[in-house]
Design a protein around this motif. Structure first.
Motif, short mmCIF file in Angstrom:
data_model
loop_
_atom_site.label_atom_id
_atom_site.label_comp_id
_atom_site.label_asym_id
_atom_site.label_seq_id
_atom_site.Cartn_x
_atom_site.Cartn_y
_atom_site.Cartn_z
N PHE A 1 0.82 -1.20 0.00
CA PHE A 1 0.00 0.00 0.00
C PHE A 1 0.86 1.26 0.00
CE2 PHE A 1 -2.74 -3.19 2.13
CZ PHE A 1 -3.82 -3.16 1.26
N GLN A 2 0.23 2.37 -0.38
CA GLN A 2 0.93 3.64 -0.44
C GLN A 2 1.43 4.05 0.95
OE1 GLN A 2 -1.33 6.72 -2.38
NE2 GLN A 2 -0.13 8.38 -1.49
N GLY A 3 0.66 3.73 1.99
CA GLY A 3 0.96 4.21 3.33
C GLY A 3 1.84 3.30 4.16
N PHE A 4 2.43 2.26 3.56
CA PHE A 4 3.35 1.32 4.20
C PHE A 4 2.65 0.39 5.20
CE2 PHE A 4 6.35 5.24 4.13
CZ PHE A 4 6.46 5.17 2.75
N ASN A 5 1.83 0.97 6.12
CA ASN A 5 1.07 0.18 7.10
C ASN A 5 1.97 -0.69 7.97
OD1 ASN A 5 -1.20 1.33 6.04
ND2 ASN A 5 -1.86 -0.48 4.90
N LEU A 6 3.11 -0.15 8.37
CA LEU A 6 3.99 -0.86 9.29
C LEU A 6 3.60 -0.54 10.73
CD1 LEU A 6 7.44 -0.21 7.55
CD2 LEU A 6 5.89 -2.16 7.24
N ILE A 7 3.92 -1.45 11.65
CA ILE A 7 3.65 -1.23 13.07
C ILE A 7 4.87 -0.58 13.69
CG2 ILE A 7 3.17 -2.35 15.27
CD1 ILE A 7 1.58 -4.45 13.70
N ALA A 8 4.67 0.62 14.25
CA ALA A 8 5.79 1.47 14.68
C ALA A 8 6.67 0.81 15.73
CB ALA A 8 5.25 2.80 15.21
N GLY A 9 6.07 0.02 16.62
CA GLY A 9 6.85 -0.55 17.71
C GLY A 9 7.60 -1.82 17.36
N LEU A 10 7.46 -2.30 16.13
CA LEU A 10 8.12 -3.54 15.71
C LEU A 10 9.30 -3.23 14.79
CD1 LEU A 10 5.07 -5.87 14.89
CD2 LEU A 10 6.29 -5.60 17.06
N THR A 11 10.30 -4.09 14.82
CA THR A 11 11.42 -3.97 13.89
C THR A 11 10.97 -4.38 12.49
OG1 THR A 11 12.15 -6.25 14.20
CG2 THR A 11 13.02 -4.58 15.73
N VAL B 1 7.69 -8.02 9.08
CA VAL B 1 7.56 -9.01 8.01
C VAL B 1 7.04 -10.34 8.56
CG1 VAL B 1 8.81 -10.30 6.24
CG2 VAL B 1 9.35 -7.89 6.63
N GLU B 2 7.46 -10.67 9.77
CA GLU B 2 7.04 -11.92 10.40
C GLU B 2 5.55 -11.95 10.75
OE1 GLU B 2 9.64 -14.33 13.21
OE2 GLU B 2 10.36 -12.29 13.52
N LEU B 3 4.98 -10.80 11.09
CA LEU B 3 3.64 -10.76 11.67
C LEU B 3 2.57 -11.48 10.85
CD1 LEU B 3 2.14 -9.77 14.16
CD2 LEU B 3 1.69 -7.62 12.95
N PRO B 4 2.45 -11.22 9.53
CA PRO B 4 1.42 -11.95 8.77
C PRO B 4 1.67 -13.45 8.75
CG PRO B 4 2.24 -10.07 7.53
CD PRO B 4 3.16 -10.24 8.69
N LEU B 5 2.93 -13.86 8.84
CA LEU B 5 3.25 -15.29 8.83
C LEU B 5 2.77 -15.96 10.12
CD1 LEU B 5 6.87 -15.11 7.36
CD2 LEU B 5 4.73 -15.52 6.14
N MET C 1 17.42 -5.03 9.42
CA MET C 1 16.38 -5.93 9.93
C MET C 1 15.94 -5.57 11.35
SD MET C 1 17.40 -9.71 8.59
CE MET C 1 17.79 -10.04 6.86
N GLU C 2 16.84 -5.04 12.16
CA GLU C 2 16.50 -4.74 13.55
C GLU C 2 16.09 -3.28 13.75
OE1 GLU C 2 16.12 -7.11 15.68
OE2 GLU C 2 16.83 -8.56 14.18
N HIS C 3 15.96 -2.54 12.65
CA HIS C 3 15.54 -1.14 12.75
C HIS C 3 14.02 -1.03 12.76
CE1 HIS C 3 19.72 -0.54 11.71
NE2 HIS C 3 19.58 0.78 11.80
#
Length: 232
Positions: A92-102, A107-111, A138-140
């Motif tokens: 998506f255009q807005g990335f939709n990442l969770i701020a508190g996660l690396t 990437v792991e979350l949907p899995l 990866m840890e950022h």
């Protein structure tokens, strides 16, 4: 190449009756495996509605949608959710990442939701992040990355379990020109690997980087051409 997507005589009607709006008006469309397709249209053209149909985020008012050999037109919300998890990688255009996660955890979350075991999801997530050039990030967390890097995390999340369809909705809309080139190069590389990439955009320059360009206007497909300037 075998057929991956087939839409037959699809309509999506809002406010049926005297004031109805035909967001999709008898649309017919076929997309084969390993195509790189751009669907382009102005605001209100119907491209977002078509994206929602392709992504199993909504169902048509009439017509048929066959995805990977299965008629998904009339499935329940739960069944559509299963299809989205298994068959479609969203960017998506807005990335939709969770701020508190690396990056790795995003990437792991949907899995996790898909029931992938810890060791396997770590392996898949690391492979995906390396593929988009983020081996050292990866840890950022998202706040520690540029917009282009955040979008690459979103792409890694979408491709980690190798879904047959990558559906990218205005993936470069929030990016500068340099990051836009990087993201488009990654999408092109995914296509070269055999993925089916469907790009939704309003930008002619972005659409011109796809192999096939489909133009939608007033809920109808008005143009469907092979881009002769496309180079693999």
């Amino acid at each position: 190449m075998s057929k991956l997507i087939e839409i037959r005589d699809m309509c999506k009607i809002y406010n049926p009756g005297e004031n109805e709006v035909r967001a999709l008006d008898h649309v017919n469309l076929k997309i084969d495996e390993n195509e790189f397709v751009a669907i382009i249209g102005h605001s209100g053209s119907g491209k977002s509605t078509l994206m929602n149909m392709l992504g199993c985020l909504d169902v048509p008012s009439s017509g048929t949608y066959i995805l990977n050999g299965q008629d998904v037109s009339g499935l329940t919300d739960d069944d559509l959710s299963d299809i989205r998890n298994k068959d479609i990688g969203f960017i998506f255009q807005g990335f939709n990442l969770i701020a508190g996660l690396t990056a790795l955890e995003n990437v792991e979350l949907p899995l996790i939701y898909r029931g992938v075991g810890k060791k396997e999801r770590l392996r898949l997530s690391e492979i995906a992040l390396k593929k988009v050039g983020l081996k050292m990030r990866m840890e950022h967390k998202p706040s520690e990355m540029s917009g282009g890097q955040q979008q690459r995390v979103a792409i890694a999340r979408a491709i980690a379990q190798a879904p047959p369809v990558i559906l990218a909705d205005e993936p470069t809309g929030n990016l500068d020109s340099g990051s836009t080139r990087e993201i488009m190069d990654i999408l092109k590389g995914l296509h070269a690997e055999g993925r089916t990439v469907i790009l939704i955009t309003h930008d002619n320059e972005i659409a011109a980087r796809a192999k096939r360009i489909i133009r939608i206007m007033d809920g109808k497909i008005v143009d469907d051409i092979v881009n002769e300037k496309f180079s693999a």
